[in-house]
Write an enzyme that holds these catalytic residues in place. Structure first.
Site, PDB file in Angstrom:
ATOM      1  N   TYR A 123       1.800   4.686  18.779  1.00 54.07           N
ATOM      2  CA  TYR A 123       2.992   4.398  19.561  1.00 54.07           C
ATOM      3  C   TYR A 123       2.838   3.119  20.356  1.00 54.07           C
ATOM      4  O   TYR A 123       1.745   2.569  20.468  1.00 54.07           O
ATOM      5  CB  TYR A 123       3.338   5.590  20.467  1.00 54.07           C
ATOM      6  CG  TYR A 123       2.495   5.724  21.717  1.00 54.07           C
ATOM      7  CD1 TYR A 123       1.171   6.146  21.648  1.00 54.07           C
ATOM      8  CD2 TYR A 123       3.015   5.429  22.975  1.00 54.07           C
ATOM      9  CE1 TYR A 123       0.400   6.282  22.794  1.00 54.07           C
ATOM     10  CE2 TYR A 123       2.254   5.559  24.130  1.00 54.07           C
ATOM     11  CZ  TYR A 123       0.950   5.989  24.026  1.00 54.07           C
ATOM     12  OH  TYR A 123       0.189   6.118  25.169  1.00 54.07           O
ATOM     13  N   LYS A 151      -3.800   3.002  19.563  1.00 57.82           N
ATOM     14  CA  LYS A 151      -2.854   3.652  20.484  1.00 57.82           C
ATOM     15  C   LYS A 151      -2.209   4.870  19.805  1.00 57.82           C
ATOM     16  O   LYS A 151      -1.055   4.838  19.391  1.00 57.82           O
ATOM     17  CB  LYS A 151      -1.805   2.645  20.962  1.00 57.82           C
ATOM     18  CG  LYS A 151      -1.083   3.088  22.234  1.00 57.82           C
ATOM     19  CD  LYS A 151      -0.351   1.929  22.863  1.00 57.82           C
ATOM     20  CE  LYS A 151       0.567   2.339  23.988  1.00 57.82           C
ATOM     21  NZ  LYS A 151      -0.076   3.003  25.114  1.00 57.82           N
ATOM     22  N   GLU A 205     -11.025   3.809  31.840  1.00 60.67           N
ATOM     23  CA  GLU A 205      -9.673   3.332  32.189  1.00 60.67           C
ATOM     24  C   GLU A 205      -8.904   4.472  32.851  1.00 60.67           C
ATOM     25  O   GLU A 205      -9.424   5.574  33.008  1.00 60.67           O
ATOM     26  CB  GLU A 205      -8.938   2.836  30.935  1.00 60.67           C
ATOM     27  CG  GLU A 205      -8.781   3.896  29.860  1.00 60.67           C
ATOM     28  CD  GLU A 205      -8.239   3.367  28.543  1.00 60.67           C
ATOM     29  OE1 GLU A 205      -7.535   2.340  28.526  1.00 60.67           O
ATOM     30  OE2 GLU A 205      -8.510   4.015  27.515  1.00 60.67           O
ATOM     31  N   LEU A 216      -8.112   1.144  25.670  1.00 60.68           N
ATOM     32  CA  LEU A 216      -6.966   0.494  25.034  1.00 60.68           C
ATOM     33  C   LEU A 216      -6.925  -0.976  25.464  1.00 60.68           C
ATOM     34  O   LEU A 216      -7.149  -1.287  26.633  1.00 60.68           O
ATOM     35  CB  LEU A 216      -5.662   1.191  25.449  1.00 60.68           C
ATOM     36  CG  LEU A 216      -4.455   0.644  24.683  1.00 60.68           C
ATOM     37  CD1 LEU A 216      -4.464   1.125  23.242  1.00 60.68           C
ATOM     38  CD2 LEU A 216      -3.155   1.037  25.351  1.00 60.68           C
TER      39      LEU A 216
HETATM   40  N1  PDD Z   1       0.145   3.447  28.332  1.00 62.21           N
HETATM   41  N2  PDD Z   1      -4.835   2.425  28.716  1.00 62.21           N
HETATM   42  C1  PDD Z   1      -4.198   3.529  28.266  1.00 62.21           C
HETATM   43  C2  PDD Z   1      -5.003   4.743  27.960  1.00 62.21           C
HETATM   44  C3  PDD Z   1      -2.794   3.516  28.101  1.00 62.21           C
HETATM   45  O1  PDD Z   1      -2.163   4.617  27.639  1.00 62.21           O
HETATM   46  C4  PDD Z   1      -2.068   2.345  28.438  1.00 62.21           C
HETATM   47  C5  PDD Z   1      -0.573   2.253  28.260  1.00 62.21           C
HETATM   48  C6  PDD Z   1      -2.770   1.221  28.916  1.00 62.21           C
HETATM   49  C7  PDD Z   1      -2.081  -0.065  29.274  1.00 62.21           C
HETATM   50  O2  PDD Z   1      -1.625  -0.760  28.133  1.00 62.21           O
HETATM   51  P1  PDD Z   1      -0.347  -1.715  28.192  1.00 62.21           P
HETATM   52  O3  PDD Z   1      -0.613  -2.696  29.259  1.00 62.21           O
HETATM   53  O4  PDD Z   1      -0.300  -2.320  26.847  1.00 62.21           O
HETATM   54  O5  PDD Z   1       0.841  -0.818  28.513  1.00 62.21           O
HETATM   55  C8  PDD Z   1      -4.156   1.297  29.031  1.00 62.21           C
HETATM   56  C9  PDD Z   1       1.557   3.459  28.089  1.00 62.21           C
HETATM   57  C10 PDD Z   1       2.326   2.631  29.061  1.00 62.21           C
HETATM   58  C11 PDD Z   1       2.052   4.900  28.007  1.00 62.21           C
HETATM   59  O6  PDD Z   1       1.319   5.682  27.407  1.00 62.21           O
HETATM   60  O7  PDD Z   1       3.136   5.226  28.491  1.00 62.21           O
END
Ligand code: PDD
Length: 287
Positions: free
Chosen positions: A33, A151, A183, A207
Site C-alpha cells: 500500500y 510497505k 521506527e 520503511l
Molecule cells: N505510514 N514507517 C512506517 C512503519 C510507516 O508505516 C510509515 C508510513 C512511515 C513513514 O513513511 P512515509 O513518510 O512514506 O509516509 C515509516 C503510513 C502513513 C500509514 O501507514 O498510514
C-alpha cells in the site's frame, strides 16, 4: 457524504464497492500500500510514492496493476470527486484472487493484481492540534517480520502498538530491536541532541519513508547536522527534542518518551522549523 472509491477499474460509491473473499490481500495480507497526502487539493510527493510502490511490487514479484500515469489520474479523480482539500489518498495493490485459498502464489500471467483506492478527508491535516501539542511516545519491542522496507498491509502489530500506547495514556509507540529504536508504528523516528538530528540508517529494518527523504534533504539545506546511526531509547529520552515523520502527520514533534519529558515539554524548535519548511515545500511542489 458517501465517498467515491476506486475498485479494480471502477469508480463506485463506497457502499457498492466489493472485492472477492478469495482476494489474497484479505486472506494473507498479500498486498502492498501507499498513503499520499493532499494539500490544497494537490498530491504531495506522488512521484516518491509511485517509485516506492513499484519497488514493493518488485520485491514481492507482483505485477503492477496499471501505469504510473494511470495511477496519477485515479488519485486526481478521487481527490476531485470527493472534494478533498486536505487529506489522504490510500492505495492498495493485492496479488488478487484465483478463486480459492492456497499458500502458493497464483500464476501472475492469469491472475490480475487487485487495485483499491479511497480518500480520507482531513480538513486540518497541516494545522493539526496534535502537532501543536506534540506526541507522547512509549517504547515497545519490535516483533515485526524482517522486510519492513516493503510497505505491506501486515499492520496488526503496529495497530497493537498504537493500542498499547493508548492504554498507557500516550499517542504512539517506537519499536525496539536488539537494543536500538527501529521506527514508530507508522512513522520514522528522530531525536535532536546539541543541534544534531539523529535517525536510524535505511535498511530492511525500517520503511524508507518518503517524508523522511524530503525532511533529511531540507534539514541539510537548512545547514542542520544530520547523523544516520543506530540509537537507543535512553539516548532519545535524554534528547533536547524528538519527532517523527510520515505522509499522514508530516513532521510530528515528540514531547515525552516512556514518561520522560523532553526539553520543556512542548514541541522543540528544530521539529517546528522542519515542519514549517516541509509543509512550505510540499505545498509548492504538490501536483
Ligand atoms: N505510514 N514507517 C512506517 C512503519 C510507516 O508505516 C510509515 C508510513 C512511515 C513513514 O513513511 P512515509 O513518510 O512514506 O509516509 C515509516 C503510513 C502513513 C500509514 O501507514 O498510514
Amino acid at each position: 457524504m458517501t465517498r467515491t472509491v476506486y475498485v479494480n477499474g471502477e469508480y463506485l460509491p463506497e457502499t457498492e464497492a466489493k472485492i472477492s473473499i478469495f482476494d489474497r490481500g484479505f486472506l494473507m495480507a498479500d498486498a502492498v500500500y501507499e498513503v499520499t497526502s493532499v494539500l490544497g487539493g494537490k498530491l504531495v510527493d506522488f512521484e516518491g510514492h509511485a517509485v516506492r510502490l513499484e519497488r514493493s511490487l518488485n520485491e514481492l514479484g507482483m505485477n503492477a496493476p496499471c501505469t504510473k500515469e494511470e495511477l496519477l489520474e485515479i488519485h486526481r479523480k478521487l481527490v476531485e470527486e470527493n472534494e478533498i482539500d486536505e487529506g489522504l489518498v490510500y492505495l492498495q495493490v493485492t496479488r488478487g484472487s484465483d478463486g480459492d485459498r492456497d499458500f502458493v502464489f497464483p500464476d501472475p500471467e492469469t491472475t490480475q493484481p487487485g487495485l483499491v483506492l479511497f480518500t480520507q478527508n482531513k480538513p486540518n491535516l497541516a494545522d493539526s492540534e496534535a502537532s501543536k501539542k506534540g506526541a507522547k511516545i512509549i517504547s515497545i519491542e519490535d516483533i515485526r517480520w524482517g522486510r519492513r522496507d516493503i510497505k505491506t498491509t501486515q499492520l496488526l502489530y503496529p495497530s497493537m502498538g498504537k493500542m498499547m500506547a493508548k492504554a498507557a495514556g500516550a499517542d504512539d509507540a517506537w519499536m525496539i530491536e536488539d537494543g536500538h529504536v527501529t521506527e514508530g508504528t507508522s512513522n520514522n523516528a528522530y531525536f535532536v541532541k546539541n543541534g544534531t538530528i539523529v535517525t536510524r540508517p535505511l535498511s530492511k529494518d525500517i520503511l524508507h519513508g518518503i517524508t523522511r527523504a524530503a525532511v533529511m534533504r531540507l534539514a541539510e539545506e537548512a545547514q542542520l547536522k544530520v547523523e544516520e546511526r543506530l540509537f537507543t531509547i535512553d539516548e532519545a529520552k535524554e534528547a533536547d527534542e524528538a519527532f517523527t515523520t510520515s505522509a499522514s502527520a508530516f513532521v510530528m514533534p515528540v514531547i515525552e518518551i516512556d514518561g520522560a519529558t523532553l526539553g520543556d515539554g512542548t514541541p522543540g524548535p528544530i521539529a517546528k522549523q522542519l515542519r514549517e519548511i516541509y509543509l512550505d515545500e510540499a505545498r509548492k511542489k504538490a501536483i
